[in-house]
Design a protein around this motif. Sequence first.
Motif, short mmCIF file in Angstrom:
data_model
loop_
_atom_site.label_atom_id
_atom_site.label_comp_id
_atom_site.label_asym_id
_atom_site.label_seq_id
_atom_site.Cartn_x
_atom_site.Cartn_y
_atom_site.Cartn_z
N SER A 123 0.84 -1.19 0.00
CA SER A 123 0.00 0.00 0.00
C SER A 123 0.87 1.24 0.00
O SER A 123 2.07 1.17 0.28
CB SER A 123 -0.94 0.01 1.21
OG SER A 123 -0.21 0.15 2.40
N THR A 124 0.25 2.36 -0.32
CA THR A 124 0.98 3.62 -0.34
C THR A 124 0.42 4.55 0.73
O THR A 124 -0.74 4.44 1.13
CB THR A 124 0.88 4.31 -1.71
OG1 THR A 124 -0.49 4.55 -2.01
CG2 THR A 124 1.51 3.47 -2.79
N GLY A 162 5.24 7.74 1.95
CA GLY A 162 6.01 6.55 1.59
C GLY A 162 5.12 5.39 1.20
O GLY A 162 3.99 5.58 0.74
N ALA A 163 5.62 4.18 1.41
CA ALA A 163 4.88 2.98 1.02
C ALA A 163 5.21 1.84 1.97
O ALA A 163 6.26 1.82 2.60
CB ALA A 163 5.25 2.58 -0.40
N ILE A 164 4.29 0.90 2.05
CA ILE A 164 4.52 -0.33 2.80
C ILE A 164 4.81 -1.41 1.77
O ILE A 164 4.02 -1.63 0.84
CB ILE A 164 3.30 -0.69 3.67
CG1 ILE A 164 3.06 0.42 4.69
CG2 ILE A 164 3.52 -2.04 4.36
CD1 ILE A 164 1.81 0.27 5.51
N SER A 176 10.30 5.27 3.44
CA SER A 176 10.00 6.70 3.37
C SER A 176 10.23 7.23 1.96
O SER A 176 11.24 6.92 1.32
CB SER A 176 10.91 7.45 4.35
OG SER A 176 10.79 8.84 4.15
N ALA A 177 9.30 8.05 1.50
CA ALA A 177 9.44 8.67 0.17
C ALA A 177 10.58 9.69 0.16
O ALA A 177 11.13 10.00 -0.89
CB ALA A 177 8.13 9.35 -0.22
N HIS A 194 13.77 7.07 -0.25
CA HIS A 194 13.79 6.07 -1.32
C HIS A 194 12.93 6.51 -2.50
O HIS A 194 11.84 7.04 -2.32
CB HIS A 194 13.24 4.73 -0.80
CG HIS A 194 13.97 4.20 0.38
ND1 HIS A 194 15.17 3.55 0.28
CD2 HIS A 194 13.67 4.22 1.70
CE1 HIS A 194 15.58 3.19 1.48
NE2 HIS A 194 14.69 3.59 2.38
N ASN A 195 13.44 6.25 -3.69
CA ASN A 195 12.65 6.44 -4.90
C ASN A 195 12.13 5.08 -5.33
O ASN A 195 12.91 4.14 -5.46
CB ASN A 195 13.49 7.04 -6.02
CG ASN A 195 13.88 8.47 -5.75
OD1 ASN A 195 13.12 9.20 -5.13
ND2 ASN A 195 15.06 8.86 -6.20
N VAL A 196 10.84 4.97 -5.55
CA VAL A 196 10.25 3.71 -5.98
C VAL A 196 9.73 3.89 -7.39
O VAL A 196 8.96 4.82 -7.66
CB VAL A 196 9.10 3.28 -5.03
CG1 VAL A 196 8.45 2.01 -5.51
CG2 VAL A 196 9.61 3.13 -3.62
#
Length: 141
Positions: A3-4, A8-10, A23-24, A27-29
């Motif tokens: 999830s977002t 950030g995202a999980i 954490s956004a 980290h770049n996803v």
Amino acid sequence: MLSTKSDGAIVKSLTDKSTRFISARLHNVTPIDTIEVYTTGENIRLEEVFKKMLEHENDTPPVDPKGTKDDAIKAYFKSILPEFDDERVYVSDMKKMLKWYTLLKDNELLKFEEQQTSEVAEDADTATSAITSEEISPENP
């Protein structure tokens, strides 16, 4: 990615199956289906490279990115995708592709036909809905 969130995202690890927050800010996803690879013609999606690797796996198995010399890695990519541009794609990127391919294959996530079939079904449902909406419209005699 499970999830977002706004900050950030999980995510769930494919290696040890643990979940964690990333954490956004740190980290770049990038979704894997948006990554493209340089060729001598038009760029192709990474998914297409993985398909080629899978198709040629019996004849030309993927090389080990850790114990293989750079020239052999370049030769492998040229053998599965002749239009591959080895001047604009670094060996470090090729090694990442090999690692990702192995990781996805080991977790049985290289199922391209199933994804395409579901996308085609969704497109067909959308087209049917649009046609139905137009037919019901009072503006259509």
